[in-house]
Design a protein around this motif. Structure first.
Motif, mmCIF file in Angstrom:
data_model
loop_
_atom_site.group_PDB
_atom_site.id
_atom_site.type_symbol
_atom_site.label_atom_id
_atom_site.label_comp_id
_atom_site.label_asym_id
_atom_site.label_seq_id
_atom_site.Cartn_x
_atom_site.Cartn_y
_atom_site.Cartn_z
ATOM 1 N N SER A 148 0.829 -1.205 0.000
ATOM 2 C CA SER A 148 0.000 0.000 0.000
ATOM 3 C C SER A 148 0.860 1.251 0.000
ATOM 4 O O SER A 148 0.591 2.214 -0.736
ATOM 5 N N TRP A 149 1.925 1.263 0.811
ATOM 6 C CA TRP A 149 2.808 2.428 0.877
ATOM 7 C C TRP A 149 3.489 2.689 -0.469
ATOM 8 O O TRP A 149 3.527 3.823 -0.935
ATOM 9 N N THR A 150 4.024 1.660 -1.092
ATOM 10 C CA THR A 150 4.734 1.865 -2.352
ATOM 11 C C THR A 150 3.790 2.291 -3.466
ATOM 12 O O THR A 150 4.143 3.126 -4.301
ATOM 13 N N ASP A 151 2.585 1.728 -3.484
ATOM 14 C CA ASP A 151 1.602 2.153 -4.489
ATOM 15 C C ASP A 151 1.263 3.632 -4.315
ATOM 16 O O ASP A 151 1.094 4.372 -5.292
ATOM 17 N N THR A 152 1.170 4.075 -3.068
ATOM 18 C CA THR A 152 0.877 5.481 -2.785
ATOM 19 C C THR A 152 2.009 6.380 -3.270
ATOM 20 O O THR A 152 1.772 7.451 -3.841
ATOM 21 N N SER A 163 1.724 7.036 -6.917
ATOM 22 C CA SER A 163 0.429 7.514 -7.398
ATOM 23 C C SER A 163 0.514 8.938 -7.950
ATOM 24 O O SER A 163 1.149 9.803 -7.357
ATOM 25 N N ALA A 182 -1.573 13.378 -4.130
ATOM 26 C CA ALA A 182 -0.507 12.387 -3.950
ATOM 27 C C ALA A 182 0.575 12.871 -2.997
ATOM 28 O O ALA A 182 1.124 12.083 -2.223
ATOM 29 N N GLN A 225 -0.580 12.348 0.595
ATOM 30 C CA GLN A 225 -0.638 10.926 0.899
ATOM 31 C C GLN A 225 0.751 10.293 0.911
ATOM 32 O O GLN A 225 1.037 9.393 1.715
ATOM 33 N N SER A 226 1.626 10.760 0.025
ATOM 34 C CA SER A 226 2.980 10.212 -0.036
ATOM 35 C C SER A 226 3.762 10.523 1.230
ATOM 36 O O SER A 226 4.500 9.673 1.740
ATOM 37 N N LYS A 251 2.567 10.950 4.177
ATOM 38 C CA LYS A 251 2.023 10.079 5.221
ATOM 39 C C LYS A 251 2.573 8.658 5.061
ATOM 40 O O LYS A 251 2.992 8.023 6.046
ATOM 41 N N ALA A 252 2.597 8.173 3.815
ATOM 42 C CA ALA A 252 3.099 6.821 3.567
ATOM 43 C C ALA A 252 4.581 6.709 3.920
ATOM 44 O O ALA A 252 5.021 5.703 4.491
#
Length: 324
Positions: A89-93, A96, A101, A104-105, A107-108
């Motif tokens: 999930s983190w890498t997909d974010t 993105s 993004a 969200q990035s 945060k990831a």
């Protein structure tokens, strides 16, 4: 990118890079990579068994490329199965392109940094038979500080991120290349075309990593018609170099029989990808096993309908629907 995740191999130069690279090279020798062959084959066979049991249609990205790549790199680094969905999930974010993004990035990245730091602390106390434990052992027992804690965290981030998405992208684009070129697929199945040739041409023709790491001009310069000022950020496009007609004849054509020497899919020089041999091995095992296990394997729908990730850095498919 926070400094804690940015102090890795790609963003350092000698002498710091030399020290870091020496440690990683010891883990990714051809001999050590070859020792992973059986475990990669086992995971591949398990995933293909699931496809066979389900029958009908499948998605090569979600059902083979992603889970195989994530399992291999997680096993290598000693990351438990329970933590792997979070990492995916983190890498997909991070890859993105959606409007929020950046938020969200960040945060990831914070969550990933916290996870990796805690993981390294746990392995420092209770080491296992994995790459991270080996790197921590080097850090702890060698004369003088070999790896700082921050470097360990950044190294883990780089190996996880690169070993997951790039390997998954290579597997799916190689399958696409063969399914859209039936003559080459037949040659692979009959043994007339070696899988290592297919892998090298897939890397050149549709490399999963399109750009080199960022660099900064140390002086004003001009390259062709482009004026680059000192201090400006520069991106070097491997994808363009790999389709340079001055290097490869008819570069837009997928031709596994060509001489692919000189392609830059894994970089060049001191920053050549340390995990290149592992990515090649994963791809050869996964694709060979897939096309031989399912003789009726075919694409569902035309190639023109496939959707690619809208990413600046990665060339990867959202999904690759096939009939098995």
């Amino acid at each position: 990118m926070p400094p804690e995740l940015d102090a890795h191999l790609l963003n350092t130069d000698p002498p710091a890079h030399t020290r870091l690279r020496r440690l990683v090279n010891s883990a990714f020798t051809k001999q050590r990579t070859e020792q992973l062959r059986q475990s990669i084959q086992t995971v591949t066979d398990q995933l293909l068994d699931q496809l066979a049991a389900r029958g009908g249609h499948a998605d090569i990205v979600a059902d083979l490329a992603m889970p195989l790549s994530l399992t291999v790199i997680s096993n290598l680094l000693g990351i438990s199965e329970d933590n792997r969905p979070d990492f995916r999930s983190w890498t997909d974010t991070l890859l993105s392109p959606v409007p929020d993004a950046a938020v969200q990035s960040r945060k990831a990245m914070k969550e990933m940094h916290r996870f990796l730091a805690n993981l390294i602390d746990r392995k420092h106390d209770v080491p296992g038979d994995d790459l991270l434990s080996a790197l921590i052992n080097e850090h702890t027992h060698q004369d003088g500080p070999r790896l700082s804690r921050a470097e360990l965290v950044a190294m883990a981030f780089l190996l996880l991120f690169g070993g997951y998405h790039n390997s998954a992208g290579l597997i799916s684009t190689t399958v696409l290349a063969l399914l859209s070129h039936p003559a080459h697929l037949t040659a692979v199945r009959s043994g007339k075309l070696a899988m290592n040739q297919v892998t090298e041409e897939a890397l050149r023709w549709n490399s999963p990593a399109m750009l080199a790491v960022r660099r900064f001009a140390t002086q004003d310069m001009r390259i062709g018609e482009a004026a680059i000022c000192k201090g400006e950020r520069v991106w070097l496009a491997w994808a363009s170099a790999n389709r340079d007609p001055g290097q490869f004849v008819t570069p837009e054509t997928f031709d596994p029989t060509r001489d692919t020497r000189g392609h830059l899919a894994f970089g060049h020089g001191p920053h050549y990808c340390p995990g290149a041999s592992l990515a090649r091995l994963e791809n050869e095992i996964a694709v060979t096993s897939l096309v031989r296990r399912f003789p009726e394997l075919s694409l569902v729908g035309p190639v023109s309908t496939l959707q690619w990730a809208t990413s600046l850095r990665n060339r990867s498919l959202h999904e690759l629907p096939v009939s098995i």
